[in-house]
Design an enzyme around this catalytic site. Structure first.
Site, PDB file in Angstrom:
ATOM      1  CG  ASN A   1      -0.377  -0.269   2.518  1.00 54.99           C
ATOM      2  OD1 ASN A   1       0.630  -0.962   2.622  1.00 54.99           O
ATOM      3  ND2 ASN A   1      -0.971   0.253   3.567  1.00 54.99           N
TER       4      ASN A   1
ATOM      5  CD  GLU B   1      -1.461   4.726   4.633  1.00 53.66           C
ATOM      6  OE1 GLU B   1      -0.977   5.596   5.392  1.00 53.66           O
ATOM      7  OE2 GLU B   1      -2.130   3.751   5.038  1.00 53.66           O
TER       8      GLU B   1
ATOM      9  CB  CYS C   1      -5.176  -1.515  -1.773  1.00 55.77           C
ATOM     10  SG  CYS C   1      -6.576  -0.764  -0.945  1.00 55.77           S
TER      11      CYS C   1
ATOM     12  CD  GLU D   1      -5.514  -5.848  -1.494  1.00 57.31           C
ATOM     13  OE1 GLU D   1      -4.788  -4.862  -1.235  1.00 57.31           O
ATOM     14  OE2 GLU D   1      -6.578  -6.073  -0.907  1.00 57.31           O
TER      15      GLU D   1
ATOM     16  CB  CYS E   1     -10.724  -2.926   0.150  1.00 54.06           C
ATOM     17  SG  CYS E   1     -10.100  -2.275  -1.401  1.00 54.06           S
TER      18      CYS E   1
ATOM     19  CB  CYS F   1      -8.357  -4.744  -4.001  1.00 51.38           C
ATOM     20  SG  CYS F   1      -7.348  -3.292  -3.643  1.00 51.38           S
TER      21      CYS F   1
HETATM   22  N1  THU Z   1      -5.305  -1.527   2.448  1.00 50.94           N
HETATM   23  C1  THU Z   1      -4.762  -2.349   1.511  1.00 50.94           C
HETATM   24  O1  THU Z   1      -3.597  -2.196   1.123  1.00 50.94           O
HETATM   25  N2  THU Z   1      -5.529  -3.341   1.011  1.00 50.94           N
HETATM   26  C2  THU Z   1      -6.822  -3.578   1.377  1.00 50.94           C
HETATM   27  O2  THU Z   1      -7.466  -4.440   0.807  1.00 50.94           O
HETATM   28  C3  THU Z   1      -7.420  -2.824   2.470  1.00 50.94           C
HETATM   29  C4  THU Z   1      -6.664  -1.635   2.931  1.00 50.94           C
HETATM   30  C5  THU Z   1      -4.486  -0.413   2.980  1.00 50.94           C
HETATM   31  C6  THU Z   1      -4.935   0.948   2.529  1.00 50.94           C
HETATM   32  C7  THU Z   1      -4.411   1.837   3.652  1.00 50.94           C
HETATM   33  O3  THU Z   1      -3.082   2.208   3.352  1.00 50.94           O
HETATM   34  C8  THU Z   1      -4.410   0.933   4.865  1.00 50.94           C
HETATM   35  O4  THU Z   1      -4.550  -0.401   4.386  1.00 50.94           O
HETATM   36  C9  THU Z   1      -5.521   1.229   5.851  1.00 50.94           C
HETATM   37  O5  THU Z   1      -6.745   1.243   5.230  1.00 50.94           O
END
Ligand code: THU
Length: 136
Positions: A43, A45, A54, A56, A93, A96
């Site tokens: 991920n 941000e 994310c 994935e 999520c 994704c």
């Molecule tokens: N996140 C992912 O990388 N994948 C997911 O399927 C759910 C959330 C990350 C996004 C963000 O940087 C952190 O988790 C908190 O939401």
């Protein structure tokens, strides 16, 4: 396939170390199998929170940008989740799942660290599609 999924999970856990997550401090790693190769992601941000991407999707896009056309398996590791975490804290999520559906099949396995292995069809039934087949 079990050995392969274990290898993918290992790659996903390792990839989580590359996460840029100063806001959530929630490191997530992903690994996909495509064309016999493993592609990883984490991920990334942003101060404008909604621009965060994310793990994935970074892994899936790495595979597609490398020329692959189909994803054969995906593993996901939310390494900062507590060991007694609810499954919801560990699962991919919805965005994704939809992105994966563009390049994978309903039978495609998704290994979720500490939560089990599911098919894409289980995680995203009745998928929205504009085309029938994966590939370019
Ligand atoms: N996140 C992912 O990388 N994948 C997911 O399927 C759910 C959330 C990350 C996004 C963000 O940087 C952190 O988790 C908190 O939401």
């Amino acid at each position: 396939m079990a050995v392969l999924m274990a290898e993918l999970l290992k790659a996903a856990r390792l990839a989580s170390r590359s996460a840029y997550c100063p806001y959530s401090k929630f490191h997530v790693g992903a690994a996909v199998l495509a064309g016999g190769r493993i592609f990883t992601g984490a991920n990334v941000e942003n101060a404008s929170y909604g621009l965060t991407i994310c793990a994935e999707r970074t892994a899936i896009f790495a595979a597609i940008l490398a020329g692959e056309v189909a994803i054969d398996a995906l593993a996901l590791a939310c390494v900062d989740a507590p060991t007694d975490a609810e499954p919801g804290l560990l699962m991919p999520c919805g965005a994704c799942r939809q992105v994966l559906a563009e390049f994978a099949r309903p039978e495609t396995p998704i290994a979720v660290d500490c939560a089990g292995t599911y098919t894409l069809g289980e995680l995203l039934p009745l998928t929205f599609r504009l085309r029938g087949a994966t590939g370019r």
